[in-house]
Design a protein around this motif. Structure first.
Motif, PDB file in Angstrom:
ATOM      1  N   SER A  19      12.291  61.483  77.303  1.00  0.00           N
ATOM      2  CA  SER A  19      11.590  61.680  76.035  1.00  0.00           C
ATOM      3  C   SER A  19      10.195  61.078  76.132  1.00  0.00           C
ATOM      4  O   SER A  19       9.242  61.617  75.590  1.00  0.00           O
ATOM      5  CB  SER A  19      12.371  61.040  74.882  1.00  0.00           C
ATOM      6  OG  SER A  19      13.622  61.666  74.712  1.00  0.00           O
ATOM      7  N   GLY A  45      15.065  58.383  77.918  1.00  0.00           N
ATOM      8  CA  GLY A  45      15.387  59.565  77.118  1.00  0.00           C
ATOM      9  C   GLY A  45      16.870  59.759  76.911  1.00  0.00           C
ATOM     10  O   GLY A  45      17.650  58.800  76.825  1.00  0.00           O
ATOM     11  N   GLN A  60      11.669  69.945  73.059  1.00  0.00           N
ATOM     12  CA  GLN A  60      10.814  68.875  72.556  1.00  0.00           C
ATOM     13  C   GLN A  60      10.736  68.989  71.039  1.00  0.00           C
ATOM     14  O   GLN A  60      10.385  70.039  70.503  1.00  0.00           O
ATOM     15  CB  GLN A  60       9.407  68.984  73.158  1.00  0.00           C
ATOM     16  CG  GLN A  60       8.526  67.768  72.918  1.00  0.00           C
ATOM     17  CD  GLN A  60       9.044  66.538  73.656  1.00  0.00           C
ATOM     18  OE1 GLN A  60       9.366  66.608  74.825  1.00  0.00           O
ATOM     19  NE2 GLN A  60       9.123  65.420  72.954  1.00  0.00           N
ATOM     20  N   ARG A  98      10.464  62.651  70.534  1.00  0.00           N
ATOM     21  CA  ARG A  98      11.915  62.800  70.611  1.00  0.00           C
ATOM     22  C   ARG A  98      12.261  64.185  71.151  1.00  0.00           C
ATOM     23  O   ARG A  98      11.456  65.112  71.074  1.00  0.00           O
ATOM     24  CB  ARG A  98      12.555  62.597  69.236  1.00  0.00           C
ATOM     25  CG  ARG A  98      12.308  61.211  68.630  1.00  0.00           C
ATOM     26  CD  ARG A  98      12.968  60.111  69.437  1.00  0.00           C
ATOM     27  NE  ARG A  98      12.592  58.791  69.012  1.00  0.00           N
ATOM     28  CZ  ARG A  98      13.454  57.859  68.602  1.00  0.00           C
ATOM     29  NH1 ARG A  98      14.736  58.123  68.565  1.00  0.00           N
ATOM     30  NH2 ARG A  98      13.021  56.660  68.252  1.00  0.00           N
ATOM     31  N   ALA A  99      13.491  64.333  71.675  1.00  0.00           N
ATOM     32  CA  ALA A  99      13.888  65.587  72.307  1.00  0.00           C
ATOM     33  C   ALA A  99      15.374  65.844  72.109  1.00  0.00           C
ATOM     34  O   ALA A  99      16.126  64.957  71.677  1.00  0.00           O
ATOM     35  CB  ALA A  99      13.552  65.563  73.792  1.00  0.00           C
ATOM     36  N   THR A 138      21.035  64.561  71.272  1.00  0.00           N
ATOM     37  CA  THR A 138      19.717  64.337  70.685  1.00  0.00           C
ATOM     38  C   THR A 138      19.622  62.954  70.051  1.00  0.00           C
ATOM     39  O   THR A 138      20.628  62.265  69.834  1.00  0.00           O
ATOM     40  CB  THR A 138      19.383  65.423  69.644  1.00  0.00           C
ATOM     41  OG1 THR A 138      17.991  65.377  69.328  1.00  0.00           O
ATOM     42  CG2 THR A 138      20.207  65.249  68.368  1.00  0.00           C
TER      43      THR A 138
END
Length: 267
Positions: A105, A114, A130, A140-141, A160
């Motif tokens: 991320s 991430g 993304q 954040r992803a 997520t």
């Protein structure tokens, strides 16, 4: 010849053949349940021991849960704080005997930070989405993989981690997610740390498009000692094909600052 063939045939074939002769239905994996774990691992830093890393403790939680699919958040890869030679997602996969997918991320301390996915089933496709982020907030992803269950059922699984600094930002990220899956036709399970409580704009947005494995009585997941809020969830769809066999929080208070959430879903 028939007797010789029957004796020499593969055991599984014989079992299925026998069941069909008896008029019994063959076992279906989805009917026995797929176990899903949502776990923010706090880069494997036990809160009670600052500046330490205990990846085996995280692996033990995952193995003991019996999970088939695991959504991980706050995963370090080659960072200074966790070890410049340590790929946490890869090592956890080796410790648990699972397949893995990691994407950063953000870049962090010379490495990456991430989300990750662990899967007992081979990962056939993978993708990173993304999520939108307001200025001066942490990117954040969401990660998405395609797997095939042993009974042939194809499934999308996502991990997520939404923004904690702004309710508006988290809601916008939830809208990114629902838009991404708008035309998805395969069964879907999504798990993670949503940094939002039931009744918030972000969770309301997701609730309009998915079903949670817990409803209003979701057990809290943070803090690990005397937890007060539920912000870690598992969502799925369609609810016409998938149902919840059980949902619970694992009360493991050492390995991370979040309690892991596990649910068993059946087809």
């Amino acid at each position: 010849m028939k007797i010789i063939f029957f004796v020499s045939c593969h055991f599984l074939f014989c079992l299925l053949f026998g069941l069909s002769i008896l008029g019994l239905s063959t076992p279906v994996f989805g009917q026995s349940g797929v176990k899903v774990l949502a776990y923010n691992i706090h880069h494997a830093n036990p809160p009670s021991i600052p500046d330490s890393i205990d990846l085996p403790a995280i692996a033990k939680v995952i193995k003991n849960s019996g999970a088939d699919l695991v959504a991980l958040q706050e995963v370090d890869v080659y960072t200074q704080r966790s070890g410049s030679g340590l790929h946490q997602a890869k090592m956890l996969a080796e410790m648990t005997g699972m397949y893995f997918y990691f994407e950063r991320s953000i870049s962090f301390q010379g490495g990456e930070y991430g989300n990750a996915i662990l899967s007992r089933f081979p990962i056939e496709e993978k993708e990173k989405l993304q999520l939108s982020s307001a200025e001066n907030t942490e990117p954040r992803a969401m990660l998405v993989v395609l797997v095939t269950l042993p009974d042939g059922e194809k499934l999308k699984f996502a991990s997520t981690h939404l923004d904690f600094s702004s309710n508006t930002n988290a809601a916008n990220q939830a809208r990114d997610i629902t838009a991404y899956f708008e035309k998805e036709t395969l069964p879907l399970i999504m798990a993670g740390d949503f940094n939002a409580v039931i009744g918030s704009e972000a969770i309301d947005q997701l609730d309009r498009h998915f079903t949670r494995t817990c409803q209003e009585d979701c057990p809290p997941t943070i803090p690990v000692i005397d937890p007060k809020k539920a912000i870690d969830f598992i969502f799925y769809r369609p609810d016409t094909e998938i149902s919840v066999k059980d949902h619970r929080v694992i009360h493991e208070t050492y390995a991370s600052d979040h309690l892991p959430v596990i649910a068993t879903l059946v087809w």
